[in-house]
Design an enzyme around this catalytic site. Structure first.
Site, short mmCIF file in Angstrom:
data_model
loop_
_atom_site.label_atom_id
_atom_site.label_comp_id
_atom_site.label_asym_id
_atom_site.label_seq_id
_atom_site.Cartn_x
_atom_site.Cartn_y
_atom_site.Cartn_z
N PRO A 2 0.83 -1.19 0.00
CA PRO A 2 0.00 0.00 0.00
C PRO A 2 0.87 1.25 0.00
O PRO A 2 1.91 1.30 0.67
CB PRO A 2 -0.80 -0.12 1.30
CG PRO A 2 -0.75 -1.57 1.64
CD PRO A 2 0.57 -2.06 1.15
N GLU A 3 0.46 2.26 -0.76
CA GLU A 3 1.24 3.49 -0.83
C GLU A 3 0.57 4.57 0.01
O GLU A 3 -0.44 4.34 0.65
CB GLU A 3 1.40 3.87 -2.31
CG GLU A 3 2.07 2.73 -3.08
CD GLU A 3 2.32 3.01 -4.56
OE1 GLU A 3 2.42 4.18 -4.95
OE2 GLU A 3 2.43 2.03 -5.32
N LYS A 53 4.18 5.87 4.60
CA LYS A 53 3.50 4.58 4.67
C LYS A 53 3.39 4.05 6.10
O LYS A 53 2.93 2.93 6.31
CB LYS A 53 4.22 3.57 3.79
CG LYS A 53 4.29 3.99 2.33
CD LYS A 53 5.06 2.99 1.49
CE LYS A 53 5.24 3.46 0.06
NZ LYS A 53 5.98 2.49 -0.77
N GLN A 70 3.73 -2.70 5.56
CA GLN A 70 4.60 -3.44 4.65
C GLN A 70 3.77 -3.97 3.47
O GLN A 70 2.92 -3.26 2.94
CB GLN A 70 5.34 -4.53 5.42
CG GLN A 70 6.26 -3.95 6.51
CD GLN A 70 6.88 -5.00 7.36
OE1 GLN A 70 6.21 -5.84 7.96
NE2 GLN A 70 8.21 -4.98 7.45
N ASN A 169 5.18 2.12 -6.29
CA ASN A 169 5.33 1.66 -7.66
C ASN A 169 4.27 2.20 -8.62
O ASN A 169 4.58 2.65 -9.72
CB ASN A 169 5.36 0.14 -7.71
CG ASN A 169 5.96 -0.38 -8.99
OD1 ASN A 169 6.93 0.18 -9.50
ND2 ASN A 169 5.38 -1.43 -9.54
N ARG A 253 10.98 -3.99 -9.93
CA ARG A 253 9.52 -3.85 -9.89
C ARG A 253 9.00 -3.67 -11.31
O ARG A 253 9.69 -3.11 -12.17
CB ARG A 253 9.11 -2.62 -9.05
CG ARG A 253 9.68 -2.58 -7.64
CD ARG A 253 9.07 -3.62 -6.74
NE ARG A 253 7.65 -3.46 -6.57
CZ ARG A 253 7.08 -2.58 -5.73
NH1 ARG A 253 7.84 -1.79 -4.98
NH2 ARG A 253 5.78 -2.51 -5.62
#
Length: 263
Positions: A2-3, A53, A70, A169, A253
């Site tokens: 999760p961002e 985060k 995380q 990402n 990624r």
């Protein structure tokens, strides 16, 4: 993972459910945190905030809980005494007279005096929060000129939380698409108008995501409503120029970009 926008939206739900309320029970899965269960009973949840985060829960006795979701962590809200039907492992349960906030699957959790928690290595390392309303485009542009970042390739730098906290990402791909830049560029090599466009995108895209993505859908990692222009759209037409979106691996990624309008 999760961002920033997803963590802030999760925090908003926790705030609505329990902020300002007194704890009737506290439960921790990890043995090193068990000693705080009795100490927190009867304390008020004074404030819940995010730092990139990470999420900080502040209690009236001066204790603070640090948690980082995380890759797999998930916060949920339920009625007091209720637990959702899930295969996830419960890590934290904080209950008030009517609501419970539950953290599943996360392992990065600490409790301690607020001044100690605020010196947590992650919090000391991260840069300004992308969702901080006081962060301006001019401040971001100045950060792009900083000697720590100006010679770094954008593709790697935008995943580095010491640059700006909360990026990740999908935001990396969408920001570079919006700024019409390829990931191999370095800030020092950008023309002033390119750097200004990038600074704007670094704020507007995360904030748009926070405002428009809607409720988290646990069955879909990247949320429900936010419209992606390139992320996870390989093989489809670019909404700006019509070229075919490409997928590569960047910084270990997946990365998505448009070869027609990103230069």
């Amino acid at each position: 993972m999760p961002e920033g926008p997803e963590i802030r939206r999760a925090a908003d739900k926790l705030v609505s459910a329990v902020e300002g309320k007194v704890l009737t029970s506290a439960w921790f899965a990890f043995s090193q945190l068990k000693r705080f269960e009795s100490q927190l009973m009867g304390q008020k949840i004074e404030r819940i905030e995010t730092r990139g985060k990470a999420l900080l829960t502040h209690f009236s006795d001066g204790l603070t809980m640090y948690s980082h979701n995380q890759l797999y962590g998930l916060w949920t809200v339920s009625d007091a005494g209720k637990r959702p039907n899930t295969k996830r492992d419960l890590r934290v349960a904080l209950e008030t007279s009517d609501k419970a906030i539950l953290l599943y699957s996360a392992s990065d959790i600490e409790v301690g005096p607020q001044d100690v928690i605020l010196r947590h290595p992650f919090l000391q390392r991260i840069g300004p929060d992308i969702l901080d309303d006081s962060l301006t485009e001019s401040a971001v542009a100045e950060r792009l000129r900083d000697q720590r970042f100006r010679r770094r390739q954008l593709g790697g730098m935008l995943l580095d939380q010491s640059f700006l906290a909360g990026l990740g990402n999908y935001l990396r791909a969408e920001i570079l698409w919006d700024a019409q830049l390829l990931p191999e560029h370095k800030p020092e090599a950008l023309a002033p108008e390119q750097r200004a466009r990038l600074a704007g995108a670094l704020l507007t895209i995360p904030r748009l995501s926070y405002m428009t993505r809607g409720d988290d859908n646990p069955n879909y990692h990247h949320g429900a409503l936010f419209k992606f222009h390139v992320f996870s759209r390989d093989g489809q037409a670019c909404t700006r120029c019509g070229a075919t979106i490409q997928k590569i691996t960047l910084s270990s990624r997946p990365f998505f970009y448009c070869p027609g309008c990103q230069f």
